[in-house]
Enzyme design. Structure first.
Site, PDB file in Angstrom:
ATOM      1  N   TYR A   1       0.817  -1.293  -0.012  1.00 47.40           N
ATOM      2  CA  TYR A   1      -0.168  -0.022   0.094  1.00 47.40           C
ATOM      3  C   TYR A   1       1.043   1.412   0.176  1.00 47.40           C
ATOM      4  CZ  TYR A   1      -3.495   3.424   1.654  1.00 47.40           C
ATOM      5  OH  TYR A   1      -4.048   4.765   1.667  1.00 47.40           O
TER       6      TYR A   1
ATOM      7  N   ASP B   1       9.443   2.991  -1.238  1.00 47.88           N
ATOM      8  CA  ASP B   1       8.345   3.698  -0.399  1.00 47.88           C
ATOM      9  C   ASP B   1       8.845   3.405   0.896  1.00 47.88           C
ATOM     10  OD1 ASP B   1       4.721   3.576   0.072  1.00 47.88           O
ATOM     11  OD2 ASP B   1       6.333   4.491   1.204  1.00 47.88           O
TER      12      ASP B   1
ATOM     13  N   LYS C   1       5.163   9.605   8.224  1.00 51.19           N
ATOM     14  CA  LYS C   1       5.105   8.938   9.659  1.00 51.19           C
ATOM     15  C   LYS C   1       6.177   9.560  10.595  1.00 51.19           C
ATOM     16  CE  LYS C   1       2.667   4.968   7.805  1.00 51.19           C
ATOM     17  NZ  LYS C   1       1.451   4.877   8.269  1.00 51.19           N
TER      18      LYS C   1
HETATM   19  P1  KE4 Z   1      -0.281   8.581   4.515  1.00 52.75           P
HETATM   20  O1  KE4 Z   1      -0.962   9.314   3.417  1.00 52.75           O
HETATM   21  O2  KE4 Z   1      -1.671   7.782   5.239  1.00 52.75           O
HETATM   22  O3  KE4 Z   1       0.539   9.584   5.491  1.00 52.75           O
HETATM   23  O4  KE4 Z   1       0.532   7.500   3.810  1.00 52.75           O
HETATM   24  C1  KE4 Z   1       0.041   6.559   2.991  1.00 52.75           C
HETATM   25  C2  KE4 Z   1       1.169   5.423   3.173  1.00 52.75           C
HETATM   26  C3  KE4 Z   1       2.175   5.385   1.950  1.00 52.75           C
HETATM   27  N1  KE4 Z   1       3.215   4.248   2.006  1.00 52.75           N
HETATM   28  C4  KE4 Z   1       3.093   3.253   2.916  1.00 52.75           C
HETATM   29  C5  KE4 Z   1       4.011   2.245   3.250  1.00 52.75           C
HETATM   30  C6  KE4 Z   1       2.154   3.423   3.973  1.00 52.75           C
HETATM   31  O5  KE4 Z   1       1.954   2.662   5.169  1.00 52.75           O
HETATM   32  C7  KE4 Z   1       1.252   4.423   3.918  1.00 52.75           C
HETATM   33  C8  KE4 Z   1      -0.044   4.506   5.158  1.00 52.75           C
HETATM   34  N2  KE4 Z   1      -0.139   3.571   6.036  1.00 52.75           N
HETATM   35  C9  KE4 Z   1      -1.458   3.330   6.519  1.00 52.75           C
HETATM   36  C10 KE4 Z   1      -1.111   1.942   7.612  1.00 52.75           C
HETATM   37  N3  KE4 Z   1      -1.316   0.793   6.863  1.00 52.75           N
HETATM   38  C11 KE4 Z   1      -1.986   4.257   7.398  1.00 52.75           C
HETATM   39  C12 KE4 Z   1      -3.017   4.215   8.413  1.00 52.75           C
HETATM   40  C13 KE4 Z   1      -4.197   4.631   7.469  1.00 52.75           C
HETATM   41  O6  KE4 Z   1      -4.419   4.411   6.344  1.00 52.75           O
HETATM   42  O7  KE4 Z   1      -4.971   5.119   8.328  1.00 52.75           O
END
Ligand code: KE4
Length: 427
Positions: A142, A237, A265
């Protein structure tokens, strides 16, 4: 009714699903999401006053534990001088310099306000640099909710992607090829067939979004070689792995330098900060220098940057990652030993401060193997632990996170609770 239940009902009046991000809704595990009102160190307190040991850590950012005094002080100092200027500040220059120092491949970096912005911008930049349209991602990874990344594998021999969300045009999804993580042969065959058309490959170098999956030794090396051979941009990523699995991220852990990297994060310390960067010759195509447009009202926000800088300073303390890794290993080893003692099919592993636990014998190596985990058993385990005051990610397909605030007491309390719950599951 609990206050969380009352709030959840109220929340659903004006917020879709009652949440501002789907995974928070407990749909995967069932039951009522807990509404939290404060946190400190390794602990959370919900609106009913229930205390939890937290292994979500806001999905990774809270690597120092919640409300770390030095991070709070840095934010308070920044807030007192204004919230946002929409103009350059010294703090964001300091953050860019620090990121480039800690991540050697990061010759230049652009800040955003989320990981999604970072990955979608990195893809646009890679397409602009190569003048190619196809991208490659891997099933189960993801990368945020950018349209080109909400794509699932095409059916059968059809390698071109299909939308994995309503609202994503098929004509766009077809430009995303979805392969199997750790399938080196399939990767080589795909490049042999269309390598000269591939703008970029984006990958979680350690996966945290289909639970935790680690790369096989040759997979990442082969990927690096193929991207170099065909002139495709390799994007790591590291939104989740950056400063989580090691100070230099997964690229330091595996000794592989991508062409671009994305972060989020941890680099915001709990405040909204994302970043993408890498080779100078690619980053120079970004506006205002070059033709690839990218922008953001709150990019480099001084308050968010203050939280990120304070966090990154504390991560450089000698021995930080050794201690974090040791605490995480003691958690997964303890959980595995207890599950085994109760005859539960269970496995677990960790990389730095992130971990995966699976209700299946043996750790999985790819998406198909993860899907053979017993999700019902996980859901029972999740709720059993929640009742014992331990908060794991509300999904069998997410990684967990340990912070430097998780000491021996927190791990011991968690393992005592787990022993009780595994006993109930086996009963
Ligand atoms: P954000 O847009 O949520 O800051 O980041 C997206 C993203 C991009 N790349 C990786 C590897 C990620 O894990 C994420 C976001 N992770 C999720 C948890 N699996 C965030 C939690 C959520 O979607 O509420």
């Amino acid at each position: 009714m609990s206050k969380s239940q009352v709030l959840f009902e109220r929340a659903q009046q004006h917020i879709p699903g009652g949440v501002n991000s789907p995974v928070r809704a407990f749909r995967s595990v069932g039951g009522t999401p807990r509404f939290f009102e404060r946190a400190s160190g390794a602990r959370l307190w919900d609106v009913d006053g229930q205390e939890y040991i937290d292994y979500v850590g806001s999905w990774g950012p809270m690597i120092l534990g919640h409300a770390h005094p030095q991070v709070i002080a840095a934010v308070q100092h920044a807030v007192s001088r204004g919230l946002s200027f929409g103009a350059p500040t010294e703090a964001e220059v300091t953050l860019a310099d620090l990121l480039s120092q800690l991540i050697p491949g990061l010759e230049m970096v652009r800040l955003t306000s989320s990981g999604t912005e970072a990955t979608m911008s990195a893809l646009r930049l890679a397409r602009g640099y190569t003048r190619r349209d196809y991208i490659v991602k891997f099933a189960g990874c993801y990368h945020g909710h950018g349209d080109s990344l909400l794509v699932k594998a095409g059916s059968g021999a059809l390698t071109f992607g299909q939308p994995d969300s309503a609202g994503v045009p098929s004509c766009l999804a077809e430009l995303t090829v979805v392969l199997d993580y750790n399938n080196t042969q399939q990767l080589a065959e795909t490049f042999a067939k269309m390598g000269s058309q591939i703008a970029a490959v984006i990958i979680e170098p350690v996966v945290g979004n289909m639970n935790l999956i680690v790369p096989t030794p040759d997979f990442l090396n082969t990927l690096r070689e193929l991207c170099t051979q065909y002139g495709s941009v390799l994007i790591f990523d590291e939104v989740m792995t950056g400063f989580r699995v090691a100070l230099g991220g997964a690229q330091a852990l595996y000794g592989i330098t991508p062409d671009l990297s994305t972060f989020g994060k941890v680099i915001g310390g709990g405040m909204p900060v994302g970043a993408f960067g890498g080779r100078k010759d690619i980053m120079r195509l970004l506006a205002p220098l070059g033709p690839v447009y990218q922008a953001g009202t709150l990019s480099g926000n001084p308050v968010a940057v203050a939280a990120g800088l304070a966090t990154l300073q504390l991560l450089q303390v000698p021995g930080f990652y050794e201690r974090l890794g040791a605490a995480t290993r003691s958690l997964v080893e303890g959980l595995s030993a207890q599950a085994q003692a109760h005859g539960i099919a269970f496995s677990a592993q960790s990389v730095g401060g992130m971990f995966g636990m699976y209700f299946r014998a043996g750790v999985p190596q790819n998406f198909d193997e993860v899907m053979t985990s017993d999700q019902k058993m996980f859901n029972r385990f999740f709720h059993g632990m929640l009742a014992q005051g331990v908060y794991f990610a509300p999904s069998a397909f997410e990684a967990g996170f340990v912070s430097s605030a998780h000491g021996e007491q927190e791990i011991a309390l968690t393992l005592t609770a787990a022993n009780r719950v595994f006993g109930e599951l086996a009963g």
